[in-house]
Scaffold this motif. Structure first.
Motif, mmCIF file in Angstrom:
data_model
loop_
_atom_site.group_PDB
_atom_site.id
_atom_site.type_symbol
_atom_site.label_atom_id
_atom_site.label_comp_id
_atom_site.label_asym_id
_atom_site.label_seq_id
_atom_site.Cartn_x
_atom_site.Cartn_y
_atom_site.Cartn_z
ATOM 1 N N GLU A 189 2.218 -2.901 -9.059
ATOM 2 C CA GLU A 189 3.109 -3.262 -10.158
ATOM 3 C C GLU A 189 2.790 -2.489 -11.435
ATOM 4 O O GLU A 189 3.687 -2.134 -12.199
ATOM 5 C CB GLU A 189 3.014 -4.770 -10.423
ATOM 6 C CG GLU A 189 3.517 -5.644 -9.279
ATOM 7 C CD GLU A 189 5.023 -5.572 -9.106
ATOM 8 O OE1 GLU A 189 5.694 -5.027 -10.003
ATOM 9 O OE2 GLU A 189 5.524 -6.057 -8.076
ATOM 10 N N TRP A 190 1.506 -2.222 -11.676
ATOM 11 C CA TRP A 190 1.122 -1.533 -12.900
ATOM 12 C C TRP A 190 1.719 -0.136 -12.991
ATOM 13 O O TRP A 190 2.016 0.376 -14.075
ATOM 14 C CB TRP A 190 -0.400 -1.444 -13.010
ATOM 15 C CG TRP A 190 -1.055 -0.732 -11.848
ATOM 16 C CD1 TRP A 190 -1.495 -1.284 -10.681
ATOM 17 C CD2 TRP A 190 -1.322 0.673 -11.756
ATOM 18 N NE1 TRP A 190 -2.033 -0.319 -9.855
ATOM 19 C CE2 TRP A 190 -1.941 0.893 -10.491
ATOM 20 C CE3 TRP A 190 -1.114 1.764 -12.603
ATOM 21 C CZ2 TRP A 190 -2.348 2.157 -10.054
ATOM 22 C CZ3 TRP A 190 -1.512 3.030 -12.180
ATOM 23 C CH2 TRP A 190 -2.120 3.213 -10.912
ATOM 24 N N MET A 191 1.933 0.493 -11.839
ATOM 25 C CA MET A 191 2.489 1.838 -11.848
ATOM 26 C C MET A 191 3.987 1.817 -12.154
ATOM 27 O O MET A 191 4.559 2.814 -12.588
ATOM 28 C CB MET A 191 2.238 2.514 -10.495
ATOM 29 C CG MET A 191 2.604 3.989 -10.461
ATOM 30 S SD MET A 191 2.004 4.821 -8.979
ATOM 31 C CE MET A 191 0.256 4.950 -9.366
ATOM 32 N N GLY A 192 4.609 0.666 -11.962
ATOM 33 C CA GLY A 192 6.034 0.564 -12.229
ATOM 34 C C GLY A 192 6.380 0.672 -13.700
ATOM 35 O O GLY A 192 7.547 0.868 -14.060
ATOM 36 N N VAL A 222 5.127 1.601 1.754
ATOM 37 C CA VAL A 222 5.936 2.400 2.683
ATOM 38 C C VAL A 222 5.044 3.165 3.650
ATOM 39 O O VAL A 222 5.285 3.183 4.869
ATOM 40 C CB VAL A 222 6.844 3.366 1.907
ATOM 41 C CG1 VAL A 222 7.575 4.307 2.862
ATOM 42 C CG2 VAL A 222 7.858 2.590 1.069
ATOM 43 N N LEU A 223 3.994 3.791 3.141
ATOM 44 C CA LEU A 223 3.079 4.537 4.005
ATOM 45 C C LEU A 223 2.359 3.624 4.983
ATOM 46 O O LEU A 223 2.165 3.972 6.154
ATOM 47 C CB LEU A 223 2.060 5.296 3.147
ATOM 48 C CG LEU A 223 2.597 6.467 2.325
ATOM 49 C CD1 LEU A 223 1.491 7.068 1.469
ATOM 50 C CD2 LEU A 223 3.200 7.536 3.234
ATOM 51 N N PHE A 224 1.980 2.447 4.513
ATOM 52 C CA PHE A 224 1.286 1.498 5.373
ATOM 53 C C PHE A 224 2.166 1.065 6.541
ATOM 54 O O PHE A 224 1.728 1.020 7.691
ATOM 55 C CB PHE A 224 0.848 0.286 4.556
ATOM 56 C CG PHE A 224 0.093 -0.750 5.349
ATOM 57 C CD1 PHE A 224 -1.208 -0.518 5.766
ATOM 58 C CD2 PHE A 224 0.692 -1.953 5.671
ATOM 59 C CE1 PHE A 224 -1.902 -1.466 6.495
ATOM 60 C CE2 PHE A 224 0.012 -2.915 6.393
ATOM 61 C CZ PHE A 224 -1.290 -2.668 6.814
ATOM 62 N N ALA A 281 5.066 3.145 -7.173
ATOM 63 C CA ALA A 281 4.519 1.802 -6.979
ATOM 64 C C ALA A 281 4.752 1.312 -5.558
ATOM 65 O O ALA A 281 3.966 0.525 -5.022
ATOM 66 C CB ALA A 281 5.155 0.839 -7.984
ATOM 67 N N PHE A 282 5.831 1.775 -4.919
ATOM 68 C CA PHE A 282 6.176 1.322 -3.575
ATOM 69 C C PHE A 282 5.596 2.210 -2.480
ATOM 70 O O PHE A 282 5.670 1.869 -1.299
ATOM 71 C CB PHE A 282 7.703 1.271 -3.413
ATOM 72 C CG PHE A 282 8.394 0.468 -4.478
ATOM 73 C CD1 PHE A 282 8.361 -0.920 -4.439
ATOM 74 C CD2 PHE A 282 9.054 1.085 -5.526
ATOM 75 C CE1 PHE A 282 8.991 -1.675 -5.421
ATOM 76 C CE2 PHE A 282 9.682 0.343 -6.512
ATOM 77 C CZ PHE A 282 9.649 -1.038 -6.456
ATOM 78 N N LEU A 330 12.497 -4.235 3.840
ATOM 79 C CA LEU A 330 11.530 -5.290 3.541
ATOM 80 C C LEU A 330 11.286 -5.414 2.043
ATOM 81 O O LEU A 330 11.086 -6.517 1.525
ATOM 82 C CB LEU A 330 10.217 -5.019 4.273
ATOM 83 C CG LEU A 330 10.263 -5.166 5.797
ATOM 84 C CD1 LEU A 330 8.932 -4.760 6.415
ATOM 85 C CD2 LEU A 330 10.610 -6.592 6.193
ATOM 86 N N LEU A 331 11.298 -4.292 1.336
ATOM 87 C CA LEU A 331 11.165 -4.339 -0.123
ATOM 88 C C LEU A 331 12.348 -5.067 -0.748
ATOM 89 O O LEU A 331 12.197 -5.801 -1.735
ATOM 90 C CB LEU A 331 11.062 -2.916 -0.683
ATOM 91 C CG LEU A 331 9.733 -2.197 -0.445
ATOM 92 C CD1 LEU A 331 9.836 -0.734 -0.829
ATOM 93 C CD2 LEU A 331 8.599 -2.875 -1.213
#
Length: 234
Positions: A33-36, A50-52, A45-46, A5-6
């Motif tokens: 996005e800020w963590m990227g 993924v956890l959700f 950032a992803f 999905l990403l």
């Protein structure tokens, strides 16, 4: 699945933003996005997305599995939930309807409508033989797979937060087990229900098996219909 999905999100055919029922403009992004921009930390950032996705699919799978305790109960509720998802999938894949109803338009997702319809049809056929007294049984293989399929469809069409309402009976059954186990461990052996999952509680209250099944089907139908009404309440 989350990784796929990403990839679709990068192609512009999917969005990692949540669709919040009753809040048309509030769409938080599960990809930070800020963590990227942080060196060596961009992969984090992803992680929320993924956890959700993992929680939604695993939760739906186990909820249906827990509900599968009486003849026809789980499969009847599955028919209703899959029917509601069929409607939601169709409108999510229709550019005009999705725009009018304020849904996330997901290109090519109309193909999933056929999948949802197949679940409904196959489940009706199974219910013919699984109705009380059952001649065939679903087992963990069937219930876990059906729950996983329902959760997967909800993720694809961006209705993850509406899923607990679509499968309201499944949620109640899962919560009854969580509350029962939590109460037993934290309150020194005290129970909230006579027995968990919830359908066994009502059996011990004197309801016949057929009455429990029928009333839970009615509850599932009410939950699903209310979930569909939220399409006009956004």
């Amino acid at each position: 699945m989350a990784v796929a999905l990403l990839h679709e999100e990068k192609r512009g055919s999917y969005s990692t933003r949540l669709m919040v029922p009753l809040a048309k403009r509030f769409r938080p992004d599960l990809v930070w996005e800020w963590m990227g921009h942080i060196p060596h930390m961009h992969w984090l950032a992803f992680l929320p997305f993924v956890l959700f996705v993992m929680i939604v699919i695993a939760g739906a799978s186990n909820a249906v599995n827990i509900t599968d305790g009486l003849d026809g109960l789980a499969i009847g509720c599955t028919i209703i939930a899959a029917g509601a998802l069929t409607v939601l999938t169709y409108v999510s894949g229709h550019a005009v309807f999705s725009d009018y109803l304020g849904l996330q338009f997901v290109p090519l997702v109309s193909e999933v409508t056929i999948f949802c319809g197949s679940i409904v049809g196959a489940s009706i056929g199974f219910l013919w033989y699984n109705a009380h007294p059952a001649e065939v049984f679903m087992g963990d293989v069937g219930s876990l797979a059906l729950g996983g399929a329902i959760g997967t469809v909800a993720v694809i069409i961006k209705q993850e937060l509406l899923l607990p309402l679509i499968g309201g009976v499944f949620v109640l059954e899962l919560l009854s087990v969580v509350l029962q186990v939590g109460s037993f461990k934290l309150r020194g052996g005290k129970r909230i229900f006579k027995m968990a999952p919830l359908h066994h509680h009502f059996e011990l209250m004197g309801w016949s098996e057929s009455k429990v099944i029928t009333r839970f089907w009615i509850m599932a139908l009410v939950f699903a219909l209310f979930a569909l009404t939220t399409l006009k309440l956004r």
